[in-house]
Each structure stands twice: as C-alpha cells, then as structure tokens.
Design a protein around this motif. Structure first.
Motif, PDB file in Angstrom:
ATOM      1  N   ASP A 108       0.853  -1.187   0.000  1.00  0.00           N
ATOM      2  CA  ASP A 108       0.000   0.000   0.000  1.00  0.00           C
ATOM      3  C   ASP A 108       0.883   1.229   0.000  1.00  0.00           C
ATOM      4  O   ASP A 108       1.998   1.217   0.517  1.00  0.00           O
ATOM      5  CB  ASP A 108      -0.879   0.026   1.263  1.00  0.00           C
ATOM      6  CG  ASP A 108      -2.035  -0.971   1.215  1.00  0.00           C
ATOM      7  OD1 ASP A 108      -2.299  -1.537   0.138  1.00  0.00           O
ATOM      8  OD2 ASP A 108      -2.663  -1.173   2.273  1.00  0.00           O
ATOM      9  N   ARG A 109       0.371   2.287  -0.601  1.00  0.00           N
ATOM     10  CA  ARG A 109       1.096   3.552  -0.557  1.00  0.00           C
ATOM     11  C   ARG A 109       0.438   4.467   0.474  1.00  0.00           C
ATOM     12  O   ARG A 109      -0.788   4.605   0.486  1.00  0.00           O
ATOM     13  CB  ARG A 109       1.095   4.240  -1.925  1.00  0.00           C
ATOM     14  CG  ARG A 109       1.651   3.421  -3.087  1.00  0.00           C
ATOM     15  CD  ARG A 109       3.057   2.926  -2.852  1.00  0.00           C
ATOM     16  NE  ARG A 109       3.739   2.502  -4.072  1.00  0.00           N
ATOM     17  CZ  ARG A 109       3.778   1.254  -4.566  1.00  0.00           C
ATOM     18  NH1 ARG A 109       3.147   0.271  -3.948  1.00  0.00           N
ATOM     19  NH2 ARG A 109       4.451   0.991  -5.678  1.00  0.00           N
ATOM     20  N   PHE A 110       1.270   5.079   1.288  1.00  0.00           N
ATOM     21  CA  PHE A 110       0.764   6.077   2.231  1.00  0.00           C
ATOM     22  C   PHE A 110       1.485   7.396   1.993  1.00  0.00           C
ATOM     23  O   PHE A 110       2.715   7.460   2.000  1.00  0.00           O
ATOM     24  CB  PHE A 110       0.988   5.639   3.687  1.00  0.00           C
ATOM     25  CG  PHE A 110       0.679   6.735   4.677  1.00  0.00           C
ATOM     26  CD1 PHE A 110      -0.626   7.172   4.862  1.00  0.00           C
ATOM     27  CD2 PHE A 110       1.693   7.370   5.387  1.00  0.00           C
ATOM     28  CE1 PHE A 110      -0.916   8.206   5.755  1.00  0.00           C
ATOM     29  CE2 PHE A 110       1.414   8.411   6.282  1.00  0.00           C
ATOM     30  CZ  PHE A 110       0.097   8.826   6.459  1.00  0.00           C
ATOM     31  N   VAL A 111       0.714   8.448   1.793  1.00  0.00           N
ATOM     32  CA  VAL A 111       1.291   9.778   1.564  1.00  0.00           C
ATOM     33  C   VAL A 111       0.843  10.717   2.683  1.00  0.00           C
ATOM     34  O   VAL A 111      -0.353  10.852   2.941  1.00  0.00           O
ATOM     35  CB  VAL A 111       0.836  10.353   0.200  1.00  0.00           C
ATOM     36  CG1 VAL A 111       1.384  11.762   0.001  1.00  0.00           C
ATOM     37  CG2 VAL A 111       1.268   9.438  -0.936  1.00  0.00           C
ATOM     38  N   LEU A 112       1.805  11.320   3.322  1.00  0.00           N
ATOM     39  CA  LEU A 112       1.502  12.328   4.340  1.00  0.00           C
ATOM     40  C   LEU A 112       1.382  13.670   3.607  1.00  0.00           C
ATOM     41  O   LEU A 112       2.361  14.382   3.412  1.00  0.00           O
ATOM     42  CB  LEU A 112       2.618  12.394   5.382  1.00  0.00           C
ATOM     43  CG  LEU A 112       2.354  13.354   6.544  1.00  0.00           C
ATOM     44  CD1 LEU A 112       1.490  12.674   7.609  1.00  0.00           C
ATOM     45  CD2 LEU A 112       3.670  13.809   7.171  1.00  0.00           C
ATOM     46  N   SER A 113       0.172  13.981   3.187  1.00  0.00           N
ATOM     47  CA  SER A 113       0.020  15.183   2.366  1.00  0.00           C
ATOM     48  C   SER A 113       0.277  16.448   3.182  1.00  0.00           C
ATOM     49  O   SER A 113       0.848  17.416   2.668  1.00  0.00           O
ATOM     50  CB  SER A 113      -1.370  15.216   1.728  1.00  0.00           C
ATOM     51  OG  SER A 113      -1.439  16.220   0.739  1.00  0.00           O
ATOM     52  N   ASN A 114      -0.112  16.431   4.428  1.00  0.00           N
ATOM     53  CA  ASN A 114       0.221  17.558   5.313  1.00  0.00           C
ATOM     54  C   ASN A 114       1.646  17.356   5.839  1.00  0.00           C
ATOM     55  O   ASN A 114       1.870  17.023   7.006  1.00  0.00           O
ATOM     56  CB  ASN A 114      -0.783  17.687   6.454  1.00  0.00           C
ATOM     57  CG  ASN A 114      -1.055  16.361   7.162  1.00  0.00           C
ATOM     58  OD1 ASN A 114      -0.675  15.303   6.659  1.00  0.00           O
ATOM     59  ND2 ASN A 114      -1.689  16.409   8.314  1.00  0.00           N
ATOM     60  N   GLY A 115       2.609  17.547   4.921  1.00  0.00           N
ATOM     61  CA  GLY A 115       3.995  17.155   5.171  1.00  0.00           C
ATOM     62  C   GLY A 115       4.649  17.828   6.359  1.00  0.00           C
ATOM     63  O   GLY A 115       5.635  17.305   6.900  1.00  0.00           O
ATOM     64  N   HIS A 116       4.097  18.978   6.793  1.00  0.00           N
ATOM     65  CA  HIS A 116       4.682  19.618   7.973  1.00  0.00           C
ATOM     66  C   HIS A 116       4.577  18.710   9.197  1.00  0.00           C
ATOM     67  O   HIS A 116       5.349  18.847  10.127  1.00  0.00           O
ATOM     68  CB  HIS A 116       4.016  20.971   8.250  1.00  0.00           C
ATOM     69  CG  HIS A 116       2.529  20.905   8.293  1.00  0.00           C
ATOM     70  ND1 HIS A 116       1.736  21.146   7.195  1.00  0.00           N
ATOM     71  CD2 HIS A 116       1.673  20.596   9.299  1.00  0.00           C
ATOM     72  CE1 HIS A 116       0.462  20.994   7.529  1.00  0.00           C
ATOM     73  NE2 HIS A 116       0.394  20.659   8.796  1.00  0.00           N
ATOM     74  N   GLY A 117       3.648  17.757   9.163  1.00  0.00           N
ATOM     75  CA  GLY A 117       3.537  16.816  10.275  1.00  0.00           C
ATOM     76  C   GLY A 117       4.519  15.655  10.149  1.00  0.00           C
ATOM     77  O   GLY A 117       4.220  14.523  10.551  1.00  0.00           O
ATOM     78  N   SER A 118       5.685  15.935   9.602  1.00  0.00           N
ATOM     79  CA  SER A 118       6.626  14.872   9.245  1.00  0.00           C
ATOM     80  C   SER A 118       6.962  13.942  10.401  1.00  0.00           C
ATOM     81  O   SER A 118       7.181  12.751  10.204  1.00  0.00           O
ATOM     82  CB  SER A 118       7.911  15.494   8.687  1.00  0.00           C
ATOM     83  OG  SER A 118       8.458  16.421   9.606  1.00  0.00           O
ATOM     84  N   MET A 119       6.992  14.460  11.625  1.00  0.00           N
ATOM     85  CA  MET A 119       7.349  13.587  12.740  1.00  0.00           C
ATOM     86  C   MET A 119       6.325  12.472  12.940  1.00  0.00           C
ATOM     87  O   MET A 119       6.651  11.418  13.473  1.00  0.00           O
ATOM     88  CB  MET A 119       7.544  14.396  14.031  1.00  0.00           C
ATOM     89  CG  MET A 119       8.989  14.768  14.349  1.00  0.00           C
ATOM     90  SD  MET A 119      10.242  13.439  14.205  1.00  0.00           S
ATOM     91  CE  MET A 119       9.584  12.198  15.322  1.00  0.00           C
ATOM     92  N   LEU A 120       5.105  12.693  12.506  1.00  0.00           N
ATOM     93  CA  LEU A 120       4.118  11.612  12.556  1.00  0.00           C
ATOM     94  C   LEU A 120       4.594  10.443  11.708  1.00  0.00           C
ATOM     95  O   LEU A 120       4.570   9.283  12.135  1.00  0.00           O
ATOM     96  CB  LEU A 120       2.766  12.112  12.029  1.00  0.00           C
ATOM     97  CG  LEU A 120       1.654  11.056  11.971  1.00  0.00           C
ATOM     98  CD1 LEU A 120       1.105  10.779  13.368  1.00  0.00           C
ATOM     99  CD2 LEU A 120       0.497  11.510  11.068  1.00  0.00           C
ATOM    100  N   LEU A 121       5.042  10.759  10.516  1.00  0.00           N
ATOM    101  CA  LEU A 121       5.496   9.717   9.591  1.00  0.00           C
ATOM    102  C   LEU A 121       6.769   9.046  10.107  1.00  0.00           C
ATOM    103  O   LEU A 121       6.874   7.816  10.113  1.00  0.00           O
ATOM    104  CB  LEU A 121       5.727  10.336   8.207  1.00  0.00           C
ATOM    105  CG  LEU A 121       6.173   9.391   7.099  1.00  0.00           C
ATOM    106  CD1 LEU A 121       5.151   8.272   6.873  1.00  0.00           C
ATOM    107  CD2 LEU A 121       6.385  10.171   5.799  1.00  0.00           C
ATOM    108  N   TYR A 122       7.728   9.869  10.530  1.00  0.00           N
ATOM    109  CA  TYR A 122       8.988   9.279  11.002  1.00  0.00           C
ATOM    110  C   TYR A 122       8.746   8.385  12.222  1.00  0.00           C
ATOM    111  O   TYR A 122       9.309   7.298  12.331  1.00  0.00           O
ATOM    112  CB  TYR A 122      10.003  10.378  11.350  1.00  0.00           C
ATOM    113  CG  TYR A 122      10.314  11.314  10.202  1.00  0.00           C
ATOM    114  CD1 TYR A 122      10.410  10.850   8.890  1.00  0.00           C
ATOM    115  CD2 TYR A 122      10.501  12.683  10.426  1.00  0.00           C
ATOM    116  CE1 TYR A 122      10.689  11.724   7.843  1.00  0.00           C
ATOM    117  CE2 TYR A 122      10.791  13.551   9.384  1.00  0.00           C
ATOM    118  CZ  TYR A 122      10.875  13.072   8.096  1.00  0.00           C
ATOM    119  OH  TYR A 122      11.153  13.923   7.069  1.00  0.00           O
ATOM    120  N   ALA A 123       7.914   8.871  13.129  1.00  0.00           N
ATOM    121  CA  ALA A 123       7.652   8.085  14.332  1.00  0.00           C
ATOM    122  C   ALA A 123       6.953   6.774  13.970  1.00  0.00           C
ATOM    123  O   ALA A 123       7.320   5.705  14.460  1.00  0.00           O
ATOM    124  CB  ALA A 123       6.800   8.899  15.310  1.00  0.00           C
ATOM    125  N   ALA A 124       5.964   6.857  13.097  1.00  0.00           N
ATOM    126  CA  ALA A 124       5.231   5.647  12.722  1.00  0.00           C
ATOM    127  C   ALA A 124       6.154   4.659  12.014  1.00  0.00           C
ATOM    128  O   ALA A 124       6.123   3.448  12.289  1.00  0.00           O
ATOM    129  CB  ALA A 124       4.035   6.009  11.838  1.00  0.00           C
TER     130      ALA A 124
END
Lengths: 664, 664
Positions: free
Chosen positions: A64-80
């Motif tokens: 699956d592809r997941f895109v964090l479109s609200n990229g300013h929330g980058s720590m959400l992605l890195y943490a996950a």
C-alpha cells in the motif's frame, strides 16, 4: 479513557508517536507538533491494522502507498515508520530530526526504502500524488492481474490540502475515475495557522466530496477502533473514500491542545513534562517501552507476514517472461532496445525532409514508442486535439483500466502532480501534453518532480508568439527562462523533426528528473539531413552549419528560430562573413559538456548572436553581456504570426544586422 | 421558435451577436465560435435587461462589472459591446477581429474605456477576478455608502473555468464571504475541447456550489426570459448565485452545433450561409438591422439613462471632500503626501540601526501607511502570524464589510487572481503576503497582473535557505529568477530596514504593474545609516560602500547577502584590495537607469562578484560570463540556517576568495 488492557495498549501505541514527536521537536527547537499529536490514533489505526507493507522489504511493489500530504507533520510519519520497524529510521534518526544530513528532514523527502513515498509540504501536492498512485495501481492491475497488483493508496490530509485548488481538481477526477482503492484520511481539526477554520471557510466539505461521487465516512479521529472501522468500510466501496476524522490539534499537549499555536508552535521542555504527566507517560525521551514496541511490530510486520509471503510465492511462480517484465517496470527500467523505434523514426524524418509541427512529430513518436513500451501512459488536460498525444491509445476510465491515455480534464495542476505520483509509484512512464503557457498552472508540481528526481515527461505545444492570433495570454515569452531556472529540469526545444526524435531519446533516457519538451504548433522546416548516427541534440548544442572559412560569427538558435539563423547565415556569408549556426536544443545538456567542446561550438572570439522568440533572460551566459540577441522584450500580441515576427523584429534580417553591428 | 413580435425581436438581438461573431471569425479564419453562438441569449438577457452601465461613460465607477471568464469566446463580448454602443468598438473593429493593432484581440484585453474589465483566456482567472471585484465593491460600499457604490459583478463561465482548481478556491471563499452581488452565468453546454464533458467529469456541479453556500438556479440558456428571471432571483439573495444555463455550443451553426468541433473549429463561408438560412438572417456580413440596433440601444443606454443620471446627481451633491476622496480612489490615485510616513519610517530605521526581519519591517510599514491610505487592503493565505501584515487592521468578513484584511484561507491562487480583480475594479490598493515558494501557486495570476498593468503588491517572506530546517520544499532557489523573468514585474529584495522602506515607496509608486517585494524571515543587520534623503533603492543598485582607493573589485549583493558582501569587502580591503559593495535591490530599476550610471555602479573593468542565496540564473547580465557568483547551484536542504550557508558555501570567505581568484 481506555479501560481494557487492549485499549490501554492501543492508547500507548499512539502516545509513543506523540512522545517521539514531542521529544524530537523539543530537542531541535523547531517543527510542527499539531499534526503528529492530533493524528497519532489515525496512524495507529492505519499502520498497525490495515497498511499492507513490509518494513523488511520497504519497496515491495505491491505494498500500500501512504502519503503524508500535510507534510509539515513529518514527525508523525517518522515516528510511525520507526515504530513499524523501518531500519533506515532508527532512534538515532529520530533524535536528529531536522539536522543537516539526517533522513528526518523538516518535511518528508521521497525515499521508498525508508517508507517515504513522496516529498510533501507544499499543500495539496501529496493528495494529488496519491491520486496518481491510485491510477498507477489500477492501470498495472489491468496488465498484471490482481494476484500481483492489488494494493491501496492512503493519504493523510489537512484542511490546507483541501482548500488548495489542486485538491478539487483531483477530488473531482478521482471520483469520476471511481478510484475505489483510494482513501483520504482528513485531519478535521478545525484549526489552521490563522486560527479557527471558520475564519476563511464555511463550506460543507463532506457534501463537496459527495458531489464528486466519493464515499464519506465520519469517525472520531482519536478512536483507533472507529478509524479502523471506517477504513474497513472504505475498502468495501467502489468509490474513493473520504474519512473525516474529527481530531483535536496538538492532542496531549496541555498548553497548546486545540489551539492555533499548536500547528507549528515552539515546544518547550516544560511542555514535554506536562504532556507526560497528562498522558501518564513515564518513559524518558526517545524511549519506547517494550510492550508498545512489540505491539507495533506485531501490528505491522506480524500482521503482514503471511500476505507478503503469499504474494512473493505468487510472483516467484510466474512464467519467467512475465516475472521479468513485472520486475522491469517495478524497477522503472526501460525495455531493452527502447531506442530502436526512435532511431528508426529519426532516420525516416531525416530522409523525408518534411516541414512539420514538432508537436505533431512528438505525437508520432509517442505512438511509435508506445508499442514497445507498454508502461508509457499518456494524457492531456483537455487538449487531445491540439496536442495529438492520444494517437491510437484508448482512454483509461472508470470502466476500462487497460487504457493508456488519461483525459485529465481542464486540470493542468492535477496532471502535473498526478504524473509525479504515477512516477513515484513506479510501473508506468507518465507523459503529459499541454500548451507551454499552462505550465505555470502546474509549476508547483514541476518543481516537486525536479526535487523528487522523478522521470516525468511533459510535452508542450504552442511555444511562442508563432501561435499568433490567440494573443499574449497564450504566447509564452518568459517560460523557457522560468523552466530553465528550475534545478534538475531538462528543457528541450527541438528545431525540426530529427531533433524532436533526438530530444525524445534524451527525455526517456533522463531517469533522474523531469523533462520539458517544448514544441511548436506551426510547421518547422527540416534542417537535418540523413546519415548521422550520433544523437547531436544530446550534446545540448552543436554546429549545425559551419562557417565557410575562419569563423567570425556564431549564430545560436533554438527551436523554430534555428531556421531564421540559417537564413541570416546565408546573408552574412554572401557578404563574405564566415558564419556558423549552432542549434541549441538544451542548455542543461550543453552545460554538462566539457569546456573544450563548449568552446568549440560557441567560441568566445567570434561575434555571438542568439535568436529565440522569447526573452533574453539567462542568455548572457552563452553569448556574453555584449552578445547580440534577437527575441522578445515583453509580452506578445494578437495578430497573424508573420505580422508578429515582423512587429517584434524577429527576422533573419535582424539577426544578420545584429551580427553586422558587432563586426564594425 | 418565438412567436410574438417581442420574442422575435429578442431572438434577432441574439442573432445579431451570432452573425457578428460568425462573420468576424470567418473573415480572419481563426477564433472560437462555440461560446459566442452558445451564449448569445445569455448576453442579451444580461446586457439589455440587467447590466448597469453607460456606454457613453464606460468607466462609470458604479457600473456593474462583467467578466468574460471563458475569454476564448471574445467575439461574444466584442459583439455585445458593439451592439450596446461602446464607441471604442465600432464595426470597423469587429471587422478587424484578431488583426494586429485592433482592439478586438484574440482574447479580451483589459480596457475599461471599451467595456472590457479584465484580460481573460487562461481559464479560471476571470471568475477569480470577478470575486475580487465583488470584494472591492462590498468594501467600497462600506466606506462610501450604497448611494455611491451599489453595483453587481457578473461572470460568464465555461466548464473549463470550473474545472480549474482556482475555481474551487474562489467558489469556497465567495460563499464564505456571502458576496451576494456576485453572479456566475455558467455556459453548461456539456462539451469541452476533448468532447463530451463526461470524458473527464461526472461531479454534480450544482451540489458543489450549494456545499459552498451558493444559491443555484437552473435556466434554459437559450431563453432570454428565463435567464433574465434567474438574474432577478440572483439579485434578491444574500448568497452569491450560480445560474446554470443549459446551452448548446455553437447554437445556430448547423455543421458544428452541439459538437466538439464547435469550440474552436474553423468557420467556413458556407457555414455562415447555412447559419443564415437556418436562422432566417438575411443581412449581409457586418450589418445590424436598424430595429435590432435600436432595441439593443434601448436595452442598454435607454434602460440605464435614469439610473446614471440619478447617480451622477448624488455624486455631484456630495460634500467636496467626500467627492474628492471618491474620485481619487476611483481613479486609483494615491493620497497626497503618501510618501511622508514611509520617509519618516525610513529615517527612524536609519537612526535605530536595529537588526530586524524585513518581513516584520514590511508589516510595520503597512501598518503605518494604512492610516493615511484608507484604500490599502491587506491579506494573506493563512499566514497572518508569520507575515504579520494584518497588524491592527480588522478582517473583512461576511458580517463586516468595513474590514481591510482578508483571510484568504490556504488559497494562494485565489489571492493572486482576486487581487487582480480588486486592482482592476479600482478603489482599493491590494497587498497580499505569503511565502516566496508559494508564489508558484499564484504564478498564472502574477503573469496576468503584469500583462494587465495592474498595481498589485505581493510581499513574500521566507526568501531563501535561511529559513533552515523546513527544508527544500520551502526554500526558494529559483524564484528570484523566475519572478524577474516575468515582463513588467518589479522585483524588490531589500537588504535592511531602510531599504525595505525605500522598496515600499517603489512598490506604491509602481502604478502600471505588479510588484514582488521579497523579504526575509530572519533578522537583517542595519546597513544604512541616517542622513540620506534620496531613495537609493529606486536606482535599482547603488554603491553602498565605496572602495578605499581605485576600485579593483565590485561585490554585488541583494537582500540578506549584502551583509556578507560587506564582510568580504573588509577582508579584501585588509589585504590591500580596494573593494566596493553594491546593494542591488532591483534588477528592473537598475536596468532602467542610464548607461553612465550603470557603468559607475558596476564598472566592467573591475572584478565583479555577485552573492545571492539563489541560483546564478540571469546574473551574467550584470557580472559578465567570467564574473564570480556565490550562491546556490541546486535545491536546498533541511538543517540549521548557519549549517546550510556553510554547506552550500555561501559565506563571506567564499565571496572574498571568489574575488581573489579573479585578481590572480
């Protein structure tokens, strides 16, 4: 408050994201806490209960592809991703958030091997990338079957992404195409940087999505079970789905929770302490308790183990030829011998010697290339007729996923960003065709293609005042300069059919960035004859016609103006001035040549005159500040093309006279 | 078929548009017949039954504004204006449609004195201009009262305009602001250039507008009475209104009617003959029968006579001071003494000598200027906090039209195009503030501002890699070049607070085109002391620090890098190399100086080195191809600003060394 052991653990899985984000942002003194804290439960629901992925094989083609479109929330992605077990994002990377050289950049930067599918930050781009990814999935499933290709695309999206115009372009198109495997998770926190969303918006976002034929589901964004149930509902509907997750921005950070300052406000050490107290999180910074870590691993790697194994077995059982083809497109490798049809066409064009519009030649090339390159995926924003890049391809539609041409509608920005998503997904080679003036509408996406090193090809027609009577709104004058100014953008402006074929070879060979192929609506005379094996355009500039005698003048042209330079050369030579003509289809390719070659093509001790039906801006690099330039000095006008060229003084006579003035 | 004498005459009033359009397009062999033929009845309904205007005084400040957003249908506008009696568009102009030098350009080009309110063509721009005009009307009515300002804004809009992303930005915002005097007339013909609209769209457009709180009315677009009734309904609703006019593209042209080719297809002489036969129009080309001409004049000039007279009387009865102020803003003249607060601030900044972010200085200037310039109208796309350009202004909202700050939401493109509409309307001076990277989102509108010669001021913050950790998505590197490439765009990048005040004076003085004022987020040290009366920035570039001794090196900087140049100068001078520093806030202003001045500021016989935290692109014009340049060579990165400047080699040491290398 959660009251069962399971629910408690789930809450702590979300808090693990919160505290990694808070600690990292506090440590560096910079970042956006609002989204990681507000969307922690959404990430738990998606990553640990639904997302098809394998941290041990991050580039699994059927993930699956997941895109964090609200990229300013980058720590959400890195943490996950860290919690999910992506080895490229160990705790040391989390600690180094936003430090030069770390992978944990301020905004996510594309790195599929780390689980980062797209560079995001400029709002709206990410959701449009996601729509492109969903198109790629559907198209590839039509070729390879759902045994090999059957994955979903998720995008986390903030209010900003939805307010940007590009959002509506892709919402409308995704609904039209019934991209049922596409899901947007909306962080509906009713707060933007300015304050409450009702400062600037009162539309019914849900109704807007429904009007575009999306399924819309509401969920409490802080309830993992509710979000997970909504995702399951999304999976069962043939329409794309918006899950409106009601959230509280900065949730868990007492001082900023639910408030404007939470978006990008400074996180203090005292905030981290207060948050720990409020959430009952008694672990030191950058520490994930074992049971939480284990639950994350079970939810991601554990849950996906069987699916990955099964898929791998299916792939391994494929006939060798199918397997090779699948691997090839998944790796974004071009087919063996992809040059052959291009070279064949080039030779035919050279023999034929016909005057033709380069946009038409480009269309013929796409038609010829597409036979042996099944991954070529064309499209245009409602300019099928004038750009002709559909050819014999049939349309990719809601009903027919085998099509290879997308009617993007009058939505250039969507086309640009969707092509980025298609290229980032891998498996297809996106080609889009429009008018050069409309490149401004997709410029934010062109920049992102360059920044992401994506092989996206855009073909432009209507490249100058030569379009005539449609007038200055449709006549590019500054566009060559502004495209050339984008780093990592290969800009090509061929002078005739042969160069168009050569430029197409350059465009396809360019695997690490976007290409802008700039073509004419009007016919360009044939300038290049047969018998040359080398791709001369690939040098960026080359001597098309050498001076008869020791060269005194070098005339440099691009595209349609090379023919003017040749006429001017004839005038000057007739006057006894040895004059060469250089055709310069690409500044970037020429700049990449060695100094000796460059000096041989454009010797500085000759009078240098450039001619291009565009602004001089940037040309001094090649002709020097005293060089002559024949072109535009401002906007165009509405009139017959021949009247315009005369009116603006872009003539062979002017080129010759500009050279003469510098010989005196 | 119409069956009463009135209905017959009305039908012929529409046919008069059809045949002017057909004859003009056929004569020149180029143009778009689809919209003029398909919207002829809509134009009759609007122009002859509702539009408040006076062809004898086309720039009547209280006229309704009409924008042809689907600008390719330009002959509809020219024909309607001709029939309405606008003297600038006599039959000779209709005949000369699309000829160089005529006013009847391929796409409408702004000329209020001809009744043309905006240059349109690039889709979506026109409706956004219209929304800006409606904002201007509401704001001015709050100042001057509805006795003086009480007019409506209409836009004719095609499917293309509605598919473009910018459309949704302004639809959403117009609904939120409850711009009840705004009406869109949608040419719902279900055909685009590619063919049936269902190739690329299946959304419920009406529901989408309703979701944004618009009134939606359906009407038969070929029934003047029905369209007129819908317009009347629109006038009675506090919401903006979409009138969905069901039409047939190319109506009245048998060969193309209702078909794809009607949009921009070639019109043949036989088409004109067939259309004449079909519609019973037996008049020669470019001929309007007297009764039809009379009906048009009665419908436009006749109908508006009393209203115009009444309004004029009201204006003439105003107290002299109010009258003068109204005339002043209507003529887009700045108030007497507008320089004074700027110069006062400049002197204060020079005395204070404080290091400050130039975006903060700009905000202070706006706050100071806005007191004496009531027409200043500020706003930002959800960046009130970082750009600070709200100051003490209060918001313009649905409830409070007296506000002077617009929360545009996360909609940069809307802001750009609405500012164009505000400026085109006249009466307000629009100022918008955002980040420099987001200028790409509004670039199509920036180009239109330049093309329309509109005094629109955009202030940009976050101008370089100095923003640091947010990374390359938010770090402009190519933006100075790409803005400088737009003809008629004044680009300003001040080096300190004093220059910021000087640049603001330049921006306000620039009445014939847009200004891009590029500011820093970080503090810039004070470089300019007190005691200088002249606006030095207005020369574009000037010697900030002369060499001690015969100048050997000229260091040229802009914005934040001027300080680096000064440090480098100190190094070089310490080594015995007489070095000058030139501050260059504006290329365009410098290019406008005479050659002697330019040669004195940047002498070619000195070593020339430029420093700018951006690409070299375009700089060779000022430093020569052998000149030194210290700046970026590609995209930025995420990290601390000081790390980035070191990483990318943008330091005083590098500037000095670049000069030294050229002295050897």
């Amino acid at each position: 408050m959660p009251d069962t052991p399971d629910a408690l653990l789930t809450a702590r899985m979300a808090d693990a994201i919160r505290f990694l984000a808070l600690d990292a942002i506090e440590r560096v003194g910079d970042g956006h806490p609002g989204a990681p804290l507000g969307c922690a439960e959404i990430a738990v629901a998606l990553f640990t209960r639904h997302l098809r992925c394998n941290p041990a094989d991050p580039v699994w083609p059927d993930r699956d592809r997941f895109v964090l479109s609200n990229g300013h929330g980058s720590m959400l992605l890195y943490a996950a991703l860290h919690l999910a077990g992506y080895e490229g994002l160990p705790m040391e990377q989390i600690r180094r958030f936003r430090e030069l050289g770390a992978h944990t950049h301020g905004h996510p930067e594309i790195a599929p091997e780390l689980g980062i599918e797209a560079t995001t930050g400029p709002l709206g781009q990410g959701i449009a990338n996601a729509v492109g990814m969903a198109v790629a999935e559907a198209r590839l499933a039509a070729t390879f079957g759902s045994d090999l290709v059957d994955h979903r695309t998720y995008a986390l999206v903030g209010d900003g992404c939805l307010q940007e115009g590009i959002a509506h372009e892709v919402i409308s198109l995704a609904g039209h195409l019934r991209l049922g495997k596409l899901t947007f998770l909306w962080d509906d926190n009713r707060i933007t940087d300015d304050g409450a969303t009702d400062l600037s918006i009162s539309e019914d976002v849900r109704a807007r999505f429904r009007a575009a034929d999306w399924q819309v589901i509401d969920a409490d964004g802080h309830d993992v079970v509710a979000v997970s149930a909504a995702i399951r509902l999304a999976q069962g509907d043939p329409r794309p789905t918006l899950i409106a997750c009601r959230t509280v921005i900065g949730r868990g950070l007492p001082r900023l929770e639910g408030q404007r300052g939470a978006h990008g406000g400074r996180v203090l050490a005292s905030d981290c302490a207060e948050a720990r107290a409020a959430r009952g999180w008694d672990h030191p910074p950058f520490t994930v308790p074992d049971d939480v870590a284990a639950a994350w691993q079970a939810g991601v790697s554990g849950r996906n183990r069987d699916g990955y194994t099964t898929w791998t077995r299916r792939r391994d059982a494929l006939p060798a030829e199918v397997r090779a083809e699948f691997d090839r497109v998944s790796d974004a490798r071009l087919p063996e011998g992809w040059h052959a049809p291009l070279r064949g066409l080039r030779d035919r064009f050279a023999e034929a010697g016909a005057a033709r519009p380069s946009i038409e030649v480009s269309a013929e090339i796409v038609a010829a290339v597409s036979d042996g390159m099944p991954e070529l995926f064309s499209g245009a924003p409602d300019l099928e007729g004038p750009t002709k890049h559909k050819g014999a391809l049939h349309a990719f539609t809601a009903q027919d996923r085998s099509g290879r041409y997308l009617h993007y509608g009058i939505r250039e920005h969507a086309m640009g960003a969707m092509m980025n998503g298609i290229a980032a997904h891998r498996g297809l080679v996106p080609v889009g065709a429009t008018y050069l003036v409309f490149s401004d509408y997709m410029r934010p996406s062109l920049r992102m293609a360059a920044l992401m090193n994506l092989p996206v090809i855009t073909v432009y027609s209507h490249d100058s005042i030569a379009i005539g009577r449609n007038g200055p709104t449709h006549q590019p004058v500054e566009y060559l300069a502004s495209l050339r100014a984008i780093p990592n953008m290969l800009v090509l402006r061929p002078a005739d059919a042969v160069e168009t074929a050569e430029c197409w070879e350059m465009a396809l060979a360019n695997r690490t960035g976007p290409t802008s192929l700039v073509c004419s609506r009007q016919a360009l005379p044939a300038l290049r004859g047969p018998g040359i094996e080398e791709n001369r355009s690939a040098r960026g500039a080359y001597v098309l016609a050498e001076a008869s005698g020791p060269r005194r003048v070098t005339l440099i042209g691009t595209g349609s103006e090379v023919a003017l330079a040749l006429t001017a050369r004839a005038m000057l030579q007739a006057e006894g001035v040895p004059t060469a003509v250089v055709s310069m289809p690409s500044w970037e390719a020429f700049a990449a040549q060695d100094a000796a070659y460059r000096a041989s093509v454009i010797p500085r001790d000759t009078v240098r005159v450039a001619v291009e039906a565009a602004l001089r801006f940037g040309w001094d690099r090649w002709i020097g500040e005293d060089g002559g330039f024949v072109g535009m000095t401002g906007f165009g006008a509405s009139g017959a093309p021949e009247d315009l060229f005369r009116h603006f003084g872009i003539t062979a006579e002017a080129v010759a006279e500009t050279a003469r003035a510098r010989l005196r």
